[in-house]
Design a protein around this motif. Structure first.
Motif, PDB file in Angstrom:
ATOM      1  N   SER A 348      39.378  28.403  44.093  1.00 47.93           N
ATOM      2  CA  SER A 348      38.264  29.575  44.257  1.00 47.93           C
ATOM      3  C   SER A 348      37.986  30.557  44.949  1.00 47.93           C
ATOM      4  CB  SER A 348      37.699  28.345  45.486  1.00 47.93           C
ATOM      5  OG  SER A 348      37.693  28.361  46.277  1.00 47.93           O
ATOM      6  N   ILE A 349      39.195  30.761  45.284  1.00 43.08           N
ATOM      7  CA  ILE A 349      39.279  32.417  45.747  1.00 43.08           C
ATOM      8  C   ILE A 349      39.856  33.452  45.420  1.00 43.08           C
ATOM      9  CG2 ILE A 349      40.201  34.057  47.705  1.00 43.08           C
ATOM     10  CD1 ILE A 349      40.599  31.575  49.639  1.00 43.08           C
ATOM     11  N   GLU A 350      38.640  34.514  44.163  1.00 36.33           N
ATOM     12  CA  GLU A 350      40.007  35.857  43.053  1.00 36.33           C
ATOM     13  C   GLU A 350      40.070  36.670  43.284  1.00 36.33           C
ATOM     14  OE1 GLU A 350      36.350  36.029  40.238  1.00 36.33           O
ATOM     15  OE2 GLU A 350      36.521  33.767  39.615  1.00 36.33           O
ATOM     16  N   THR A 351      40.792  36.835  43.373  1.00 37.81           N
ATOM     17  CA  THR A 351      41.758  38.142  44.038  1.00 37.81           C
ATOM     18  C   THR A 351      42.035  39.440  42.458  1.00 37.81           C
ATOM     19  OG1 THR A 351      43.872  37.799  44.222  1.00 37.81           O
ATOM     20  CG2 THR A 351      42.999  37.577  46.239  1.00 37.81           C
ATOM     21  N   PRO A 352      42.410  40.757  42.308  1.00 33.32           N
ATOM     22  CA  PRO A 352      42.905  41.420  41.018  1.00 33.32           C
ATOM     23  C   PRO A 352      44.285  41.300  41.041  1.00 33.32           C
ATOM     24  CG  PRO A 352      42.802  42.562  43.108  1.00 33.32           C
ATOM     25  CD  PRO A 352      41.790  41.605  43.640  1.00 33.32           C
ATOM     26  N   TYR A 353      45.334  40.347  42.734  1.00 35.32           N
ATOM     27  CA  TYR A 353      46.623  40.513  42.138  1.00 35.32           C
ATOM     28  C   TYR A 353      46.547  38.884  42.379  1.00 35.32           C
ATOM     29  CZ  TYR A 353      46.841  45.397  42.113  1.00 35.32           C
ATOM     30  OH  TYR A 353      46.672  46.588  41.607  1.00 35.32           O
ATOM     31  N   GLU A 354      47.923  38.010  41.994  1.00 41.53           N
ATOM     32  CA  GLU A 354      48.673  37.105  42.693  1.00 41.53           C
ATOM     33  C   GLU A 354      48.164  36.768  43.954  1.00 41.53           C
ATOM     34  OE1 GLU A 354      53.133  34.371  41.843  1.00 41.53           O
ATOM     35  OE2 GLU A 354      52.271  35.962  41.461  1.00 41.53           O
ATOM     36  N   LYS A 355      48.030  36.064  44.157  1.00 39.64           N
ATOM     37  CA  LYS A 355      47.963  35.274  45.600  1.00 39.64           C
ATOM     38  C   LYS A 355      48.537  34.402  46.353  1.00 39.64           C
ATOM     39  CE  LYS A 355      43.619  32.251  44.849  1.00 39.64           C
ATOM     40  NZ  LYS A 355      43.542  32.139  43.519  1.00 39.64           N
ATOM     41  N   HIS A 356      48.700  33.894  47.317  1.00 38.74           N
ATOM     42  CA  HIS A 356      49.044  33.266  48.020  1.00 38.74           C
ATOM     43  C   HIS A 356      48.481  32.803  49.760  1.00 38.74           C
ATOM     44  CE1 HIS A 356      52.439  30.245  49.837  1.00 38.74           C
ATOM     45  NE2 HIS A 356      52.832  30.937  50.668  1.00 38.74           N
ATOM     46  N   VAL A 357      47.877  32.159  49.701  1.00 36.87           N
ATOM     47  CA  VAL A 357      47.093  31.412  50.598  1.00 36.87           C
ATOM     48  C   VAL A 357      48.038  30.387  51.307  1.00 36.87           C
ATOM     49  CG1 VAL A 357      45.249  30.249  51.604  1.00 36.87           C
ATOM     50  CG2 VAL A 357      45.064  31.305  49.120  1.00 36.87           C
ATOM     51  N   VAL A 358      48.206  31.540  52.186  1.00 32.37           N
ATOM     52  CA  VAL A 358      49.010  30.280  53.791  1.00 32.37           C
ATOM     53  C   VAL A 358      47.987  29.023  54.509  1.00 32.37           C
ATOM     54  CG1 VAL A 358      50.104  31.153  55.858  1.00 32.37           C
ATOM     55  CG2 VAL A 358      50.263  32.551  54.457  1.00 32.37           C
ATOM     56  N   THR A 359      48.514  27.992  54.337  1.00 33.07           N
ATOM     57  CA  THR A 359      47.974  27.021  54.176  1.00 33.07           C
ATOM     58  C   THR A 359      49.118  26.045  55.044  1.00 33.07           C
ATOM     59  OG1 THR A 359      48.575  25.789  52.488  1.00 33.07           O
ATOM     60  CG2 THR A 359      46.225  27.376  52.665  1.00 33.07           C
ATOM     61  N   HIS A 360      48.805  26.971  56.673  1.00 31.51           N
ATOM     62  CA  HIS A 360      49.675  25.366  57.417  1.00 31.51           C
ATOM     63  C   HIS A 360      48.742  24.776  57.669  1.00 31.51           C
ATOM     64  CE1 HIS A 360      52.799  28.501  58.200  1.00 31.51           C
ATOM     65  NE2 HIS A 360      51.854  29.643  58.838  1.00 31.51           N
ATOM     66  N   TRP A 361      49.967  23.859  57.945  1.00 30.77           N
ATOM     67  CA  TRP A 361      49.314  21.759  58.497  1.00 30.77           C
ATOM     68  C   TRP A 361      47.805  21.806  57.424  1.00 30.77           C
ATOM     69  CZ3 TRP A 361      49.823  20.876  64.205  1.00 30.77           C
ATOM     70  CH2 TRP A 361      50.750  21.465  64.543  1.00 30.77           C
ATOM     71  N   MET A 362      48.111  21.486  56.236  1.00 26.22           N
ATOM     72  CA  MET A 362      47.090  20.759  54.760  1.00 26.22           C
ATOM     73  C   MET A 362      45.745  20.601  55.463  1.00 26.22           C
ATOM     74  SD  MET A 362      44.742  22.313  52.743  1.00 26.22           S
ATOM     75  CE  MET A 362      46.046  23.503  51.553  1.00 26.22           C
ATOM     76  N   LEU A 363      46.489  19.428  56.284  1.00 26.97           N
ATOM     77  CA  LEU A 363      45.853  18.062  56.158  1.00 26.97           C
ATOM     78  C   LEU A 363      44.372  18.256  58.032  1.00 26.97           C
ATOM     79  CD1 LEU A 363      47.315  14.589  55.921  1.00 26.97           C
ATOM     80  CD2 LEU A 363      45.384  15.843  54.477  1.00 26.97           C
TER      81      LEU A 363
END
Length: 601
Positions: A348-363
């Motif tokens: 759902s998130i578009e960026t001009p470069y490769e991205k990494h979303v820091v999703t700590h404790w997803m639940l």
């Protein structure tokens, strides 16, 4: 095998609690065991173990289920149901090893003092969901987050505010840039600690910082638990409470699953989860054993105590299969939710470069920002975190209930002061849990949750030794058949005696390695708690055994053989006890046991 009574050993006889009660409905045992699968710190540990493990990676779980999960669960249930005792007194089967029951008490307490985090975090988001604008939404984050910070979030990630340095001389201009994006709900959680606001990453050298917001949330959690034990003191009422709590939690989980399915990209997570892969099987074989170990509760002996409230003829062999399938269903549902949320951030998130979303404790943390994008975000946030809060309360109350009942079974003097002991334990746990309101405690608690890999493997190995070698497979099979009227197949015994120990030894070595690595990167205080509450209690097993030896008489060999014999091992109900003595064929012991019972009554 010569059966002993307490009179033979000169010790105080076992005094059964005839007022301990039973489940109102036989299925309450099933629901209570289903609730053990809601110990969701396993999904925090999954950052290290499971990665992108899909449904096909769960196949090794079913192999483990056949090899040792279901058969060992039958052994646990047998010990509790046959003796009508908690996980301490049930070791009348072999008193030398009664220290295993006391170890289970310490392991449960070590879990309870940190697990209030998993009830406090849902409360944090539930309370703040009552605001008109969610603080972790893209609109609400502006009120507390410094937009000029160099850190990008999923809200302000766009082409015009992502800048990169030009390649230097000699560098390849096709160099791949990675955009690091932070999730607002994670930042909202970290904002409650000043040290985490600065670094966004735990610093072992940082001073200890207490969050008064979390102290208040912890107090509220323990107040709810005290309220539950005040109104559901009887076994039948508590079982009914667990039944409706588990059903309610699963229903809310299914509702949230359906709603999250409509998030952008979540259908790709569902597709990825069910897509087969060779790597999934390999990863599952090395990881799902952790889920198997969690099936028996945080303190290892939970199922023993829960089964002690069954009727004597309850078919624990079929129930063990139902429990295992029910628990894996719960794991799969939470795994699906995690996968879908993870792919939502990827797609759902578009960026001009490769991205990494820091999703700590997803639940627990990252999910809140995804919920904030839905229609009616406040309502869905409240529903979702109510489900997580209910899951945490199920786990905590079940563990406290089993500890209390095991203590009441073993120490008859405590039965006269049940309320004082109950609220004394809850108060003590609440005070000890405040350490995990600090920046170090709330980040490094996972080291304690991973200790179960080592401790449960040790206790399972000892249990197989006690039941199938010292007590003896033939006597175990005889007792099972006497209780249920059904035989326990010899091939299952063979697997438990010769194959399951191999897997458990491997788990033991992996657990030792993992625990060592985790504590290396953890706070010193957490390591000290682990030593006091997990490592040292293991020494209590031989310690109690030798103490029991010391109280006996004769040569060392005679003492050891006597302390390994079952003592006061009989069904509590008079009718079943008499039939059991006829089956055993020891009329002298029958006479002595009736004397013991008459004196107790």
């Amino acid at each position: 095998m010569v059966y002993e009574t307490s009179y033979d050993t000169g010790l105080k006889p076992f005094s059964p609690d005839l007022n301990r009660g039973n489940w109102e409905n036989p299925t309450d045992f099933l629901f209570a065991c289903f609730g053990l699968a809601m110990k969701l710190d396993i999904f925090v540990a999954s950052y290290w173990f499971f990665f992108d493990m899909g449904i096909f990676a769960m196949l090794p779980y079913f192999v483990y289920m056949v090899i040792y999960l279901v058969p060992i669960m039958v052994i646990h249930s047998f010990m509790g149901q046959f003796s009508s005792s908690g996980f301490i007194s049930a070791f009348r089967l072999a008193p030398f090893f009664k220290g295993m029951g006391y170890v289970s008490v310490f392991l449960t307490i070590s879990m309870l003092i940190y697990y209030s985090i998993f009830a406090a975090v849902p409360l944090l988001f539930m309370v703040n969901s009552l605001r008109p604008t969610l603080p972790w939404s893209c609109e609400g984050i502006e009120s507390w987050y410094n937009a000029s910070s160099a850190q990008l979030t999923t809200c302000n990630a766009s082409a015009h505010n992502i800048t990169v340095d030009e390649p230097k001389d000699g560098e390849n201009d096709t160099h791949a840039y990675i955009t690091i994006l932070h999730v607002p709900s994670v930042l909202f959680f970290q904002n409650h600690f000043e040290t985490l606001q600065e670094d966004r990453f735990p610093d072992l050298e940082a001073d200890y910082e207490l969050s008064w917001h979390f102290v208040g949330l912890f107090v509220l959690v323990w107040a709810m638990i005290a309220f539950i034990f005040y109104y559901f003191t009887e076994t039948a009422k508590f079982g009914k409470f667990l039944r409706y709590m588990v059903i309610g939690t699963v229903v809310l989980l299914l509702v949230c699953f359906v709603r999250i399915l409509f998030l952008p990209g979540s259908h790709l997570g569902l597709k990825s989860y069910v897509t087969p892969g060779v790597q999934d099987l390999a990863m599952g074989a090395a990881s799902t054993f952790i889920m198997v170990l969690h099936a028996f509760g945080a303190g290892w002996g939970t199922v023993i105590t829960l089964s002690s409230f069954n009727g004597f003829k309850t078919n624990i062999m079929s129930y063990s299969w139902i429990i295992s399938f029910g628990q894996i269903f719960i794991y799969i549902m939470f795994g699906l939710v995690t996968f879908m949320l993870d792919h939502y951030y990827d797609e759902s998130i578009e960026t001009p470069y490769e991205k990494h979303v820091v999703t700590h404790w997803m639940l627990y943390l990252s999910s809140a920002s995804a919920l904030a994008t839905m229609g009616w975000p406040n309502l869905w946030t409240f529903i979702y975190y109510t489900m997580l809060l209910m899951a945490a309360l199920i786990v905590m109350t079940t563990q406290i209930f089993t500890v209390l009942q095991s203590l009441f079974d073993e120490f008859d003097r405590l039965r006269e002061r049940k309320m004082e002991v109950t609220f004394g334990l809850i108060g003590g746990l609440a005070v000890c849990s405040f350490f995990f309101c600090t920046n170090h405690g709330i980040i490094f608690f996972s080291a304690l949750s991973l200790d179960v890999i080592f401790t449960h493997s040790v206790l399972h190995l000892l249990l197989l030794l006690v039941v199938l070698w010292i007590y003896g497979r033939e006597r175990f099979q005889r007792d099972i058949e006497f209780m249920l009227g059904l035989p326990f197949a010899s091939w299952k015994v063979f697997i438990l005696r010769f194959i399951a120990p191999i897997i458990l030894v491997i788990c033991l070595m992996i657990g030792l390695l993992v625990c060592t690595m985790e504590h290396t990167w953890s706070a010193v205080a957490v390591a000290i708690i682990s030593i006091i509450m997990v490592a040292l209690p293991i020494l209590f097993i031989p310690g109690y055994g030798f103490y029991y030896l010391y109280q006996s008489s004769g040569t060392f060999g005679e003492r050891f053989r006597r302390t390994c014999r079952p003592t006061d091992w009989y069904p509590v109900e008079k009718e079943h006890r008499q039939l059991y003595e006829e089956a055993v064929g020891n009329t002298e012991m029958t006479h002595q046991l009736f004397e013991v019972t008459e004196e107790v009554n």
